[in-house]
Design an enzyme around this catalytic site. Structure first.
Site, mmCIF file in Angstrom:
data_model
loop_
_atom_site.group_PDB
_atom_site.id
_atom_site.type_symbol
_atom_site.label_atom_id
_atom_site.label_comp_id
_atom_site.label_asym_id
_atom_site.label_seq_id
_atom_site.Cartn_x
_atom_site.Cartn_y
_atom_site.Cartn_z
ATOM 1 C CE LYS A 107 -3.962 -0.202 2.518
ATOM 2 N NZ LYS A 107 -4.714 -0.136 3.790
ATOM 3 C CB THR A 159 -16.310 5.293 13.336
ATOM 4 O OG1 THR A 159 -16.247 6.309 12.329
ATOM 5 C CG2 THR A 159 -17.703 5.259 13.942
ATOM 6 N NE ARG A 198 -20.911 14.193 1.431
ATOM 7 C CZ ARG A 198 -21.299 15.130 0.571
ATOM 8 N NH1 ARG A 198 -22.507 15.094 0.052
ATOM 9 N NH2 ARG A 198 -20.494 16.111 0.210
ATOM 10 C CB CYS A 207 -19.998 4.389 7.271
ATOM 11 S SG CYS A 207 -18.281 4.814 7.046
ATOM 12 C CE LYS A 220 -21.117 7.507 -1.415
ATOM 13 N NZ LYS A 220 -21.230 8.628 -0.503
HETATM 14 C C1 UDX Z 1 -21.779 7.902 5.323
HETATM 15 C C2 UDX Z 1 -22.088 9.272 5.930
HETATM 16 O O1 UDX Z 1 -22.897 10.033 5.042
HETATM 17 C C3 UDX Z 1 -20.791 9.998 6.235
HETATM 18 O O2 UDX Z 1 -21.069 11.251 6.845
HETATM 19 C C4 UDX Z 1 -19.964 9.132 7.157
HETATM 20 O O3 UDX Z 1 -18.729 9.765 7.446
HETATM 21 C C5 UDX Z 1 -19.706 7.765 6.539
HETATM 22 O O4 UDX Z 1 -20.954 7.160 6.198
HETATM 23 P P1 UDX Z 1 -21.073 7.042 2.907
HETATM 24 O O5 UDX Z 1 -20.977 5.678 3.491
HETATM 25 O O6 UDX Z 1 -20.017 7.529 1.974
HETATM 26 O O7 UDX Z 1 -21.141 8.133 4.079
HETATM 27 O O8 UDX Z 1 -22.474 7.065 2.144
HETATM 28 P P2 UDX Z 1 -23.781 7.960 2.085
HETATM 29 O O9 UDX Z 1 -23.674 8.977 1.017
HETATM 30 O O10 UDX Z 1 -24.174 8.431 3.432
HETATM 31 O O11 UDX Z 1 -24.834 6.846 1.581
HETATM 32 C C6 UDX Z 1 -25.084 5.689 2.392
HETATM 33 C C7 UDX Z 1 -26.054 4.756 1.738
HETATM 34 O O12 UDX Z 1 -27.375 5.264 1.828
HETATM 35 C C8 UDX Z 1 -25.828 4.472 0.246
HETATM 36 O O13 UDX Z 1 -25.961 3.084 0.035
HETATM 37 C C9 UDX Z 1 -26.935 5.232 -0.445
HETATM 38 O O14 UDX Z 1 -27.315 4.639 -1.647
HETATM 39 C C10 UDX Z 1 -28.041 5.133 0.588
HETATM 40 N N1 UDX Z 1 -29.054 6.211 0.491
HETATM 41 C C11 UDX Z 1 -28.674 7.510 0.692
HETATM 42 C C12 UDX Z 1 -30.385 5.900 0.229
HETATM 43 O O15 UDX Z 1 -30.748 4.729 0.061
HETATM 44 N N2 UDX Z 1 -31.290 6.925 0.181
HETATM 45 C C13 UDX Z 1 -30.956 8.223 0.373
HETATM 46 O O16 UDX Z 1 -31.844 9.089 0.319
HETATM 47 C C14 UDX Z 1 -29.602 8.528 0.617
#
Ligand code: UDX
Length: 446
Positions: free
Chosen positions: A40, A128, A161, A270, A333
């Site tokens: 890495k 976390t 995120r 997360c 996502k």
């Molecule tokens: C998340 C938090 O947003 C972030 O602040 C933290 O530090 C880490 O976890 P992340 O895991 O990158 O970030 O994803 P996020 O954008 O929050 O989306 C999480 C999941 O929720 C995705 O699978 C997304 O598809 C889903 N989602 C999000 C929905 O199903 N509906 C929504 O309206 C929004």
């Protein structure tokens, strides 16, 4: 330019650590990233990342070239040099359980403390962790520090995120620090001087609050998503439109429209693990009931995956065996190649296990998905995936899929059947073009 005085080390150069190290260098600090994995470290030194994050490889290369950013496996390099040491190692879900695995945080902290010879340094946890970890590590640091060396510890959770990691780190919407002394807080103010100059809210608090802010934020986001998905279960049965419902309640600014997109639910590294770890931690503290609702949030979320699969079965008259199904999007996502706990990949695997001939296409995720589920059929383009398919299932809302029109697919597929499990396509338009079109949160009349 601002006079930069602090040497910064970042222990753990995964997603969080690599981003934090590059962004600290961008702010003008001299930074060393430390990791136990020599491969890495070698690839990071060339600006190559083992994951997809827009803008990050360029930022790392820029600062490796400028000489402000280095990577090493040798902890002793930072021990005599660093003023602020960030701990950014992972806290995955324990194997076979629901709590957080603190092995890496403990090992990194112990190894760091033993190597620190520069007195007055500050260790800052970013990982976390379950509430109570910072206090325990504070004591560990005091017990294990080298003779004559003054050391302290602070907690500074990260809210980045995936897909927006650089932006979220350089321009956070708030900064939260848990400290035990004014001097430690002052040092962190120096680290984040640029954001503070832009009036970024600064929340200075104790260890426990700082630890809890992070999991509370993720629990709230997960709850919002499962809340709308619970209503999707209702509209699927009685009729109604879940997207219009979300729009309408979202206009109330006490509620807000963000994170109210119903669909196949949340995944990633997360949200799912953090709500499970939080429940486990409060149960350990004897508070079994206070976070019990999160179990329901998790269950609602997992039911969405089953519902997407059930829709596929409905469209294929309950007979999926040998049927070619195109699954579009298997990262958790868009703008990510992360397939951890990804709803789309789960749906694809369930269809495969039921005997379907599954063809998966994702702009970034195929490689990681193939490591987890090597037997699914992975293809390199949307066209290949949908060619002669009996059914198309959209499970991650990449722009490439959101832009699809019925005309793009009609001459490629074997049958005009579509499950839009993210509710991102205009159903009426697809239905008017002769497609059997299903979404989650809408009644399906066959
Ligand atoms: C998340 C938090 O947003 C972030 O602040 C933290 O530090 C880490 O976890 P992340 O895991 O990158 O970030 O994803 P996020 O954008 O929050 O989306 C999480 C999941 O929720 C995705 O699978 C997304 O598809 C889903 N989602 C999000 C929905 O199903 N509906 C929504 O309206 C929004």
């Amino acid at each position: 330019m601002r006079r930069v005085t602090l040497n910064i080390s970042v222990i753990g150069t995964g997603y969080l650590g690599a981003t934090h190290a590059a962004c600290m260098a961008e702010l003008g600090f001299d930074v060393i990233g430390v990791d136990v994995d020599p491969e890495k470290i070698e690839s990071l030194s060339r600006g190559e990342l083992p994951f997809h994050e827009p803008g990050l490889p360029e930022l790392i290369r820029k600062h490796v070239d400028s000489g402000r950013l280095r990577f090493t496996t040798d902890m002793s390099e930072v021990g005599a040099w660093g003023d602020v040491h960030f701990i950014a190692v992972g806290t995955p879900q324990v194997k076979g359980g629901t709590g957080a695995d603190l092995t890496y945080v403990d090992a990194a902290t112990t190894s760091l403390v033993r190597s620190i010879t520069k007195s007055g340094a500050l260790i800052v946890g970013k990982s976390t962790v379950p509430v109570g970890t910072a206090a325990r590590l504070y004591d560990l640091v005091q017990e294990q520090k080298n003779p004559g060396v003054e050391l302290s510890l602070a907690w500074n959770p990260e809210f980045l995120r995936e897909g927006f990691a650089v932006e979220d780190t350089l321009r956070p919407d708030r900064l939260v620090v848990g400290t035990r002394t004014e001097a430690d807080e002052a040092k962190l103010r120096e680290v984040y001087a640029e954001a503070l100059g832009r009036d970024t809210p600064w929340v200075s608090t104790d260890f426990e609050t700082a630890e809890l802010v992070k999991v509370a934020a993720n629990a709230f986001l997960a709850t919002k998503i499962s809340f709308i998905n619970a209503f999707a279960e209702v509209t699927e049965t009685v009729g109604g439109d879940i997207t219009t419902l979300a729009d309408a309640i979202g206009f109330d600014d006490r509620i807000g429209r963000k994170f109210l997109n119903a669909g196949v639910g949340f995944g990633g590294g997360c949200l799912p693990k953090d709500i499970r770890a939080l429940q486990t931690r409060v149960a350990e503290l004897g508070l079994d009931h206070s976070m019990k609702f999160l179990d329901e949030i998790d269950q609602i979320n997992l039911r969405r995956r089953k519902k997407a699969v059930a829709r596929a079965f409905e469209l294929l008259d309950q007979d999926v065996v040998g049927k070619k199904i195109a699954v579009l999007g298997i990262t958790f996502k868009p703008l990510s190649d992360d397939v951890r706990d990804a709803p789309g990949l789960d749906v694809a695997a369930r269809l495969f296990n039921a005997g379907a001939d599954v063809h998966v296409y994702d702009p970034e995720g195929n490689k990681n998905a193939a490591k987890r589920y090597p037997r699914l059929g992975y293809v390199d383009s949307l066209t290949e995936a949908v060619k002669d398919a009996e059914l198309v299932v959209l499970t991650t809302e990449w722009n490439e899929f959101k832009a699809l029109t019925p005309a793009d697919l009609q001459d490629l597929v074997a049958a005009k059947r579509f499950v839009d499990a993210r509710n991102v396509l205009p159903a009426a338009q697809w239905e008017a073009a002769g497609w059997t079109f299903a979404q989650l949160g809408r009644k399906f009349n066959g």
